[in-house]
Design a protein around this motif. Structure first.
Motif, PDB file in Angstrom:
ATOM      1  N   PRO A  38      -4.810 -46.040 -20.350  1.00  0.00           N
ATOM      2  CA  PRO A  38      -3.718 -45.218 -19.815  1.00  0.00           C
ATOM      3  C   PRO A  38      -4.250 -43.948 -19.164  1.00  0.00           C
ATOM      4  N   GLN A  39      -3.598 -43.556 -18.073  1.00  0.00           N
ATOM      5  CA  GLN A  39      -3.902 -42.305 -17.388  1.00  0.00           C
ATOM      6  C   GLN A  39      -2.699 -41.381 -17.546  1.00  0.00           C
ATOM      7  N   LEU A  40      -2.972 -40.118 -17.828  1.00  0.00           N
ATOM      8  CA  LEU A  40      -1.905 -39.148 -18.064  1.00  0.00           C
ATOM      9  C   LEU A  40      -1.837 -38.147 -16.924  1.00  0.00           C
ATOM     10  N   ALA A  41      -0.625 -37.773 -16.580  1.00  0.00           N
ATOM     11  CA  ALA A  41      -0.394 -36.719 -15.594  1.00  0.00           C
ATOM     12  C   ALA A  41       0.774 -35.869 -16.061  1.00  0.00           C
ATOM     13  N   ARG A  42       0.743 -34.624 -15.682  1.00  0.00           N
ATOM     14  CA  ARG A  42       1.832 -33.699 -16.046  1.00  0.00           C
ATOM     15  C   ARG A  42       2.882 -33.680 -14.947  1.00  0.00           C
ATOM     16  N   THR A  43       4.138 -33.709 -15.333  1.00  0.00           N
ATOM     17  CA  THR A  43       5.246 -33.530 -14.406  1.00  0.00           C
ATOM     18  C   THR A  43       6.095 -32.371 -14.918  1.00  0.00           C
ATOM     19  N   PRO A  44       7.008 -31.849 -14.111  1.00  0.00           N
ATOM     20  CA  PRO A  44       7.885 -30.779 -14.610  1.00  0.00           C
ATOM     21  C   PRO A  44       8.690 -31.197 -15.835  1.00  0.00           C
ATOM     22  N   ASP A  45       8.868 -32.507 -16.028  1.00  0.00           N
ATOM     23  CA  ASP A  45       9.663 -32.990 -17.158  1.00  0.00           C
ATOM     24  C   ASP A  45       8.818 -33.428 -18.344  1.00  0.00           C
ATOM     25  N   GLY A  46       7.488 -33.373 -18.213  1.00  0.00           N
ATOM     26  CA  GLY A  46       6.611 -33.799 -19.304  1.00  0.00           C
ATOM     27  C   GLY A  46       5.531 -34.739 -18.791  1.00  0.00           C
ATOM     28  N   ARG A  47       4.856 -35.411 -19.716  1.00  0.00           N
ATOM     29  CA  ARG A  47       3.742 -36.279 -19.347  1.00  0.00           C
ATOM     30  C   ARG A  47       4.229 -37.612 -18.770  1.00  0.00           C
ATOM     31  N   ALA A  48       3.488 -38.092 -17.777  1.00  0.00           N
ATOM     32  CA  ALA A  48       3.692 -39.432 -17.235  1.00  0.00           C
ATOM     33  C   ALA A  48       2.471 -40.266 -17.598  1.00  0.00           C
ATOM     34  N   VAL A  49       2.693 -41.541 -17.866  1.00  0.00           N
ATOM     35  CA  VAL A  49       1.623 -42.443 -18.288  1.00  0.00           C
ATOM     36  C   VAL A  49       1.557 -43.606 -17.303  1.00  0.00           C
ATOM     37  N   THR A  50       0.343 -43.917 -16.832  1.00  0.00           N
ATOM     38  CA  THR A  50       0.129 -45.039 -15.930  1.00  0.00           C
ATOM     39  C   THR A  50      -0.943 -45.954 -16.512  1.00  0.00           C
ATOM     40  N   PHE A  51      -0.692 -47.255 -16.514  1.00  0.00           N
ATOM     41  CA  PHE A  51      -1.720 -48.230 -16.893  1.00  0.00           C
ATOM     42  C   PHE A  51      -1.450 -49.529 -16.165  1.00  0.00           C
ATOM     43  N   GLN A  52      -2.440 -50.438 -16.195  1.00  0.00           N
ATOM     44  CA  GLN A  52      -2.355 -51.685 -15.450  1.00  0.00           C
ATOM     45  C   GLN A  52      -2.634 -52.864 -16.366  1.00  0.00           C
ATOM     46  N   LEU A  53      -1.975 -53.992 -16.084  1.00  0.00           N
ATOM     47  CA  LEU A  53      -2.292 -55.279 -16.686  1.00  0.00           C
ATOM     48  C   LEU A  53      -2.800 -56.196 -15.586  1.00  0.00           C
ATOM     49  N   TRP A  54      -3.899 -56.924 -15.867  1.00  0.00           N
ATOM     50  CA  TRP A  54      -4.514 -57.808 -14.879  1.00  0.00           C
ATOM     51  C   TRP A  54      -4.448 -59.245 -15.379  1.00  0.00           C
ATOM     52  N   ASP A  55      -3.963 -60.144 -14.518  1.00  0.00           N
ATOM     53  CA  ASP A  55      -3.883 -61.568 -14.842  1.00  0.00           C
ATOM     54  C   ASP A  55      -4.769 -62.321 -13.853  1.00  0.00           C
TER      55      ASP A  55
ATOM     56  N   LEU B 102       5.236 -44.979 -17.076  1.00  0.00           N
ATOM     57  CA  LEU B 102       6.216 -44.462 -18.030  1.00  0.00           C
ATOM     58  C   LEU B 102       6.475 -43.015 -17.652  1.00  0.00           C
ATOM     59  N   LEU B 103       7.684 -42.753 -17.195  1.00  0.00           N
ATOM     60  CA  LEU B 103       8.040 -41.424 -16.707  1.00  0.00           C
ATOM     61  C   LEU B 103       8.992 -40.759 -17.692  1.00  0.00           C
ATOM     62  N   PRO B 104       8.781 -39.480 -17.988  1.00  0.00           N
ATOM     63  CA  PRO B 104       9.640 -38.798 -18.969  1.00  0.00           C
ATOM     64  C   PRO B 104      11.082 -38.743 -18.496  1.00  0.00           C
ATOM     65  N   ASP B 105      11.984 -39.030 -19.416  1.00  0.00           N
ATOM     66  CA  ASP B 105      13.423 -39.062 -19.110  1.00  0.00           C
ATOM     67  C   ASP B 105      14.158 -38.464 -20.295  1.00  0.00           C
ATOM     68  N   GLY B 106      14.157 -37.121 -20.340  1.00  0.00           N
ATOM     69  CA  GLY B 106      14.743 -36.446 -21.502  1.00  0.00           C
ATOM     70  C   GLY B 106      13.912 -36.728 -22.732  1.00  0.00           C
ATOM     71  N   ASP B 107      14.554 -37.244 -23.758  1.00  0.00           N
ATOM     72  CA  ASP B 107      13.841 -37.605 -24.981  1.00  0.00           C
ATOM     73  C   ASP B 107      13.347 -39.042 -24.961  1.00  0.00           C
ATOM     74  N   ASP B 108      13.452 -39.701 -23.816  1.00  0.00           N
ATOM     75  CA  ASP B 108      13.104 -41.112 -23.711  1.00  0.00           C
ATOM     76  C   ASP B 108      12.145 -41.311 -22.540  1.00  0.00           C
ATOM     77  N   TRP B 109      11.863 -42.584 -22.202  1.00  0.00           N
ATOM     78  CA  TRP B 109      10.993 -42.921 -21.091  1.00  0.00           C
ATOM     79  C   TRP B 109      11.757 -43.779 -20.099  1.00  0.00           C
TER      80      TRP B 109
END
Length: 257
Positions: free
Chosen positions: A169-186, A201-208
């Motif tokens: 996972p890669q993390l980045a900061r947004t004004p709303d909190g951390r965003a998470v990016t990862f990949q699945l390879w088939d 996964l983008l922050p959405d209040g208390d959820d994603w």
């Protein structure tokens, strides 16, 4: 849906969030610009030079090179990504002429650029040798004699030894909190091509809020790409690892014969 439309759709969907694959996009642009500029200067002199970034996306390398004083034009299969690249350049006080175009059909005259850049694993979206040959021929066509080709891909020689099924996972900061990016390879049965699912996964209040985009790549090895580049009319293909170049991926450079 054919391969071209699928790739365009992937980047059309991804353009608004692409910067979130970097912990700090502007800092990453600065590092990439420094590394690419050093490659150009080492081979073509102090410059500035005219550059085509034929897979410019949202402008990561194009803006970075323009900040270094080069005359940069961008093109990309995704109209949405190209639009964002132009806007991001303007926000930084730069002009970035750009067009939505397939790298196999570049809408530019012959021999008008000193450098063609195709970075960030863009060429492996082409899934056949014929398509890669056509793209490299187009890159050569728009280069002046002695012009410089710069390609970067994932380190596929290493990757093919283990054929991973995911990325960390890669993390980045947004004004709303951390965003998470990862990949699945088939991986396909041929052992060379793989379908990629990119999860954000983008922050959405208390959820994603979860976004998923899908595309396909061809794991082109160094020797195979060397052969294709040479066959296309380039000379002296040379690879530089990240620890040598400062760029985040292995980089191939070659000159137009």
């Amino acid at each position: 849906m054919d391969d071209d439309a699928s790739v365009a759709r992937f980047y059309d969907q991804f353009a608004a969030d692409y910067h979130l694959i970097f912990a700090d996009w502007d800092a990453s642009m600065a590092r990439q610009g420094e590394a690419l500029d050093a490659m150009v200067r080492a081979r073509l002199g102090a410059g500035p030079v005219s550059v085509l970034d034929c897979s410019c996306g949202i402008g990561t390398q194009a803006i970075a090179l323009a900040r270094r004083g080069h005359r940069v034009t961008g093109s990309d299969l995704s109209q949405v990504a190209v639009g964002r690249a132009v806007r991001e350049a303007a926000l930084r006080g730069l002009q970035l002429p750009a067009a939505a175009a397939d790298m196999r059909h570049l809408p530019f005259a012959d021999a008008v650029f000193d450098v063609v850049v195709c970075a960030d694993n863009a060429l492996p979206h082409l899934l056949t040798e014929e398509d890669v040959r056509v793209a490299l021929a187009e890159m050569r066509r728009v280069l002046r004699d002695g012009g410089l080709l710069i390609l970067s891909t994932r380190p596929y020689d290493d990757i093919l030894r283990s054929r991973p099924v995911s990325t960390p996972p890669q993390l980045a900061r947004t004004p709303d909190g951390r965003a998470v990016t990862f990949q699945l390879w088939d991986w396909h049965e041929d052992g060379e091509r793989y379908d990629l699912e990119l999860f954000q996964l983008l922050p959405d209040g208390d959820d994603w809020h979860v976004k998923v985009r899908r595309t396909t790549y061809w794991a082109l090895t160094r020797d195979r790409l060397n052969g294709l580049v040479t066959e296309a009319g380039f000379t002296g293909p040379e690879w530089a690892a990240p620890e040598a170049s400062g760029f985040f991926q292995p980089v191939l450079t070659a000159r137009k014969r």
